[in-house]
Design an enzyme around this catalytic site. Sequence first.
Site, PDB file in Angstrom:
ATOM      1  NE  ARG A 101     -29.685  62.997-129.537  1.00  0.00           N
ATOM      2  CZ  ARG A 101     -30.067  61.792-129.580  1.00  0.00           C
ATOM      3  NH1 ARG A 101     -30.632  61.781-130.822  1.00  0.00           N
ATOM      4  NH2 ARG A 101     -30.090  60.871-128.647  1.00  0.00           N
ATOM      5  CE1 TYR A 102     -29.792  67.659-134.063  1.00  0.00           C
ATOM      6  CE2 TYR A 102     -31.717  66.204-133.584  1.00  0.00           C
ATOM      7  CZ  TYR A 102     -30.678  66.273-134.136  1.00  0.00           C
ATOM      8  OH  TYR A 102     -30.054  65.468-134.764  1.00  0.00           O
ATOM      9  NE  ARG A 105     -34.966  69.141-135.110  1.00  0.00           N
ATOM     10  CZ  ARG A 105     -33.724  69.587-135.434  1.00  0.00           C
ATOM     11  NH1 ARG A 105     -33.082  70.622-134.811  1.00  0.00           N
ATOM     12  NH2 ARG A 105     -33.000  68.715-135.997  1.00  0.00           N
ATOM     13  CB  CYS A 114     -45.756  50.192-130.247  1.00  0.00           C
ATOM     14  SG  CYS A 114     -44.601  51.249-129.778  1.00  0.00           S
ATOM     15  CB  CYS A 118     -40.674  47.344-134.663  1.00  0.00           C
ATOM     16  SG  CYS A 118     -42.127  48.225-135.014  1.00  0.00           S
ATOM     17  CB  CYS A 121     -37.994  49.010-131.674  1.00  0.00           C
ATOM     18  SG  CYS A 121     -38.441  50.485-130.681  1.00  0.00           S
ATOM     19  NE  ARG A 123     -36.686  56.755-128.259  1.00  0.00           N
ATOM     20  CZ  ARG A 123     -37.302  57.405-129.075  1.00  0.00           C
ATOM     21  NH1 ARG A 123     -38.704  57.248-129.305  1.00  0.00           N
ATOM     22  NH2 ARG A 123     -36.971  58.641-129.529  1.00  0.00           N
ATOM     23  CG  ASP A 281     -30.084  54.192-134.270  1.00  0.00           C
ATOM     24  OD1 ASP A 281     -29.208  54.795-134.553  1.00  0.00           O
ATOM     25  OD2 ASP A 281     -31.231  54.529-134.022  1.00  0.00           O
ATOM     26  CG  ASP A 318     -29.554  59.077-133.945  1.00  0.00           C
ATOM     27  OD1 ASP A 318     -28.961  60.080-133.452  1.00  0.00           O
ATOM     28  OD2 ASP A 318     -30.676  59.004-133.748  1.00  0.00           O
ATOM     29  CE  LYS A 325     -32.922  61.073-136.059  1.00  0.00           C
ATOM     30  NZ  LYS A 325     -32.985  61.973-134.779  1.00  0.00           N
TER      31      LYS A 325
HETATM   32  C1  LIG Z   1     -34.235  62.579-134.660  1.00  0.00           C
HETATM   33  C2  LIG Z   1     -34.554  63.243-133.525  1.00  0.00           C
HETATM   34  C3  LIG Z   1     -35.019  64.559-133.415  1.00  0.00           C
HETATM   35  C4  LIG Z   1     -35.656  65.165-134.794  1.00  0.00           C
HETATM   36  O1  LIG Z   1     -34.614  65.454-135.792  1.00  0.00           O
HETATM   37  P1  LIG Z   1     -34.827  65.939-137.205  1.00  0.00           P
HETATM   38  O2  LIG Z   1     -33.642  65.654-138.187  1.00  0.00           O
HETATM   39  O3  LIG Z   1     -35.789  67.336-137.076  1.00  0.00           O
HETATM   40  O4  LIG Z   1     -35.990  64.972-137.729  1.00  0.00           O
HETATM   41  C5  LIG Z   1     -35.299  65.342-132.431  1.00  0.00           C
HETATM   42  N1  LIG Z   1     -34.703  65.116-131.163  1.00  0.00           N
HETATM   43  C6  LIG Z   1     -34.115  63.860-131.260  1.00  0.00           C
HETATM   44  C7  LIG Z   1     -33.831  63.445-129.887  1.00  0.00           C
HETATM   45  C8  LIG Z   1     -34.076  63.020-132.204  1.00  0.00           C
HETATM   46  O5  LIG Z   1     -33.268  61.818-132.140  1.00  0.00           O
HETATM   47  S1  SF4 Z   2     -40.253  50.930-133.976  1.00  0.00           S
HETATM   48 FE1  SF4 Z   2     -40.218  50.886-131.531  1.00  0.00          FE
HETATM   49  S2  SF4 Z   2     -41.359  52.940-131.007  1.00  0.00           S
HETATM   50 FE2  SF4 Z   2     -41.726  52.525-133.271  1.00  0.00          FE
HETATM   51  S3  SF4 Z   2     -43.501  51.590-133.255  1.00  0.00           S
HETATM   52 FE3  SF4 Z   2     -42.100  49.817-133.663  1.00  0.00          FE
HETATM   53  S4  SF4 Z   2     -41.783  49.065-131.552  1.00  0.00           S
HETATM   54 FE4  SF4 Z   2     -42.975  51.077-131.292  1.00  0.00          FE
END
Ligand SMILES: *Cc1c(COP(=O)(O)O)cnc(C)c1O
Ligand code: SF4
Length: 360
Positions: A101-102, A105, A114, A118, A121, A123, A281, A318, A325
Amino acid sequence: MGAGAVFFSESAGWQQILAESITSAEGLSKYLAIDVKTVDQVVRQYPMRINPYYLSIIQSADDPLWRQAVPDAAELAVDPALEADPLSEAPQSPVKHLIHRYPDRVVFMVSSHCAMYCRHCMRKRRVGQGRAVSRAAIEKGIEYIREQPEVQEVILSGGDPLLISDGRLDDILSRLKRIPHVELLRVHSRAPCTLPQRVTNDLAALLASYHPLYLNIQFNHPAELTPASMDACRKLADAGIPLGSQTVLLKGVNDDPRVMKRLMRDLLKNRVRPYYLHHTDPVQGTGHFRTSVERGLEIMRALRGRISGMGVPSYMIDLPRGGGKIPLLPQYIKKTGRSRLLVENYEGEMFEYALGHGRD
Ligand SMILES: *Cc1c(COP(=O)(O)O)cnc(C)c1O
Ligand code: SF4
């Protein structure tokens, strides 16, 4: 209640504790007073895993730990305002299990499991579903990173990257480390909180052999900082691994300034630096955890000035469509003039701040 203590042995290895996790409503009903039919219905849609350790720290029905671990009927409520993938992670995935995305990174999801699933979560649509991430998929991800010279940081995520074995983790980290443009490694894991037995001396040494490596964990309530969790943090910090917390703002768990202050202070005491406070989110099945942004800002206002500045995280939302973010801040500037600012301090007192003549 500490119901899990019935069969939880402190000396068991992490794999064994994990293997004894509860994954069915019926299994859970032996330890907690739940509505079996409801939990069963939720589990059919979103998997449950409550390992004996986390079960042992749940104190009572609907307490902040229960709420994070035990399926709730509210997860099934379909809210048209919520989506399965509001952050568009899928479209920003150039190869499977990787989000770019960025520019500098990437998030590399090396595990789909996991230590606990959670309930909040983000995801939720994918964790705990399906099989382990294959070696071939990992190979493809590493290849992608190798071909993208602008990628300076790789964030291992999941699922939980610490749920894979030391050997596989070592293999992945060593191959990433050999890529010249990868300057930083980061691991996002909840294991120090949800399965602290995972943090062995061997694991701490392994991670420490890949410095600079940062580890971000997720603690959402002070009661999660048990002796076992504190010990896990100590091992990691002693190995020289900088620790950060990405706390999630959750209704009925930590949406209270007093709880949040306690949590941030306790994290600092354990050498964990609060990094982000995530606004929940808009993910389908998590609507019952969402608070208002006003509430989040009120909590941020309660932290600034009242606890060590090192304990004040950035409050982040986000953005949809993969916008990334951004931080949200309480409004401290009340009025902007040509030569003065009218600002409010942490105690609500007003000040005039002279701007002088800047050189820009
Ligand atoms: C949150 C996130 C990051 C990391 O973001 P930081 O602000 O550096 O912590 C990188 N890629 C994605 C897709 C993210 O959602
Ligand atoms: S928040 Fe989601 S990805 Fe993170 S530990 Fe919990 S279940 Fe796993």
